[in-house]
Design a protein around this motif. Sequence first.
Motif, PDB file in Angstrom:
ATOM      1  N   ASN A 286     -18.150 -21.921  13.774  1.00  0.00           N
ATOM      2  CA  ASN A 286     -18.753 -23.151  14.275  1.00  0.00           C
ATOM      3  C   ASN A 286     -19.941 -23.505  13.376  1.00  0.00           C
ATOM      4  O   ASN A 286     -21.080 -23.112  13.641  1.00  0.00           O
TER       5      ASN A 286
ATOM      6  N   TYR B 187     -13.669 -20.375  23.302  1.00  0.00           N
ATOM      7  CA  TYR B 187     -14.188 -21.240  22.237  1.00  0.00           C
ATOM      8  C   TYR B 187     -13.873 -22.701  22.571  1.00  0.00           C
ATOM      9  O   TYR B 187     -14.760 -23.570  22.537  1.00  0.00           O
TER      10      TYR B 187
ATOM     11  N   GLU C 222     -16.757 -25.600  23.697  1.00  0.00           N
ATOM     12  CA  GLU C 222     -16.974 -26.782  22.853  1.00  0.00           C
ATOM     13  C   GLU C 222     -16.627 -28.064  23.606  1.00  0.00           C
ATOM     14  O   GLU C 222     -17.285 -29.100  23.421  1.00  0.00           O
TER      15      GLU C 222
ATOM     16  N   ALA D  82     -19.357 -20.918  21.485  1.00  0.00           N
ATOM     17  CA  ALA D  82     -18.847 -19.908  20.554  1.00  0.00           C
ATOM     18  C   ALA D  82     -19.345 -20.223  19.153  1.00  0.00           C
ATOM     19  O   ALA D  82     -19.221 -21.357  18.675  1.00  0.00           O
TER      20      ALA D  82
ATOM     21  N   THR E  56     -14.971 -16.853  16.009  1.00  0.00           N
ATOM     22  CA  THR E  56     -13.922 -15.969  16.521  1.00  0.00           C
ATOM     23  C   THR E  56     -13.313 -15.238  15.333  1.00  0.00           C
ATOM     24  O   THR E  56     -13.100 -15.818  14.263  1.00  0.00           O
TER      25      THR E  56
ATOM     26  N   LEU F  47     -15.166 -12.616  20.131  1.00  0.00           N
ATOM     27  CA  LEU F  47     -15.865 -13.889  20.227  1.00  0.00           C
ATOM     28  C   LEU F  47     -17.352 -13.642  20.024  1.00  0.00           C
ATOM     29  O   LEU F  47     -17.904 -12.680  20.566  1.00  0.00           O
TER      30      LEU F  47
ATOM     31  N   ARG G 259     -20.668 -15.244  21.118  1.00  0.00           N
ATOM     32  CA  ARG G 259     -21.104 -16.227  22.112  1.00  0.00           C
ATOM     33  C   ARG G 259     -22.600 -16.478  21.987  1.00  0.00           C
ATOM     34  O   ARG G 259     -23.386 -15.551  21.805  1.00  0.00           O
TER      35      ARG G 259
END
Length: 478
Positions: free
Chosen positions: A34, A132, A136, A148, A151, A169, A171
């Motif tokens: 991200n 995720y 989002e 997230a 990943t 993940l 987070r």
Amino acid sequence: MDWQFDNSYVRDLPGTWLRQRPAAAPAPQLLLLNTALAAELRLDPVALQPIAADVFSGNRLPEGADPVAQAYAGHQFGGFSPQLGDGRALLLGEVVDIHGQRRDIALKGSGRTPFSRGGDGLAAIGPVLREYIMGEAMQALGVPTSRALATVRTGAHVQRDRVLPGAVLTRVAASHIRIGTFEFFHARGQADQVRRLADYAIARHHPQAAGAENPYLAFFDAVIAVQARLIAQWMGLGFIHGVMNTDNMTISGETIDYGPCAFMESYAPGTVFSSIDRQGRYAYANQPLILGWNLARLAETLVALFDPDEERAIDLANGRLDGIAGQYQAAWLQVMRGKLALAGEDPGDAALIADFLSLLQGADWTLGFRRLAEAVSDPGHLRPLLADPAALEGWLPRWRARLAPDAPARLRAANPIYIPRNFKVEEALAAAEGGDLAPVQQLLQVLADPFTERPGLEAYALPAPAAFAGSFRTFCGT
């Protein structure tokens, strides 16, 4: 690269965590990074790329990381578990983002911890990508949420009902302090630890409470307010969390733990998706009731801080608890007035909203509200959704009389055209399990702008086929 960790939870709250290193991932592969969130956290996405697989799998700890498993308890489906804790998650540390907000960075699915209780501490690729996607989507919908950062496919396999590809993940959350965190120490009679935790939560999340005449009561008021607004937003979107246990409800007012969550399509107040919610405790319509129940559990942990006199402290707590329904109702009315583009406030709004919901029974929740933008002048596209289209004629004049001048634009801004439709999410996750990430990436692109209708994306705005909708269930998989 310098992550600028400042790990206040570990530093300020000894006894609330246990140190643990992540398990080694045999062949980590970055699936999603991200980049926008990374930049928000003052992390350079370009510099991250070469090391992302190792860092976000847990194989390589960033400088300044101090991984710990956090302790908490929780009421799960009404029954109290005095020790839960992070069974598959590790808090790496905290950073201060570009907005000056402190954010946790944690791994989920990174192996066993002292709180794993016989579990393997791992996660499969499907639930990791699901979290995720959901995080989002909620971010784009304007709902407070954990998110997230990345990943990673680990190269290991996870045994569930079948063998699945393993994943981790990363987070990000305002914090991972839960109602259950307070319950953990209260259940052990550790009043000093409850007070220290409350002081920390006030300073981090609700600093305005520190200057109040009664800071702990003001803190409880602040938590009630953020939680009431959050659940009202869920209800406005038809979102069903699925596991509103006290260990899944945050002091910050963020949505967290996207396990068996889903978005309701056909409007039915009793809708349940979670495979483990056999009694419907966390059904769509019950979420406001569980809000109050969970906050009562928090009050039990704080009541001794409200006043030295036990009787007065209990009276103060009960007074706040008695007011939760009214606070939620006010927050819900605000959400629904926005969804109907009403001008100002009117005593008849609650009845107007209730009557529309009666019309909407059995219809697609998201499309029903979205098509109101056209119904300002022509209800032709709304009628076919309704079980009793004729009844709409009596409601429309009442609604139009209350509309704000720029109602169509307001309606499109308040009511999304794209949500994470359950069948589109499942299609994307199935493809990802098979090694094809393109459907997940496409779905994320669609959900990043949920209020703007775009040509070619019609399939993402339609309800699930009847055969899918009738059998869909969600599971606690991460």
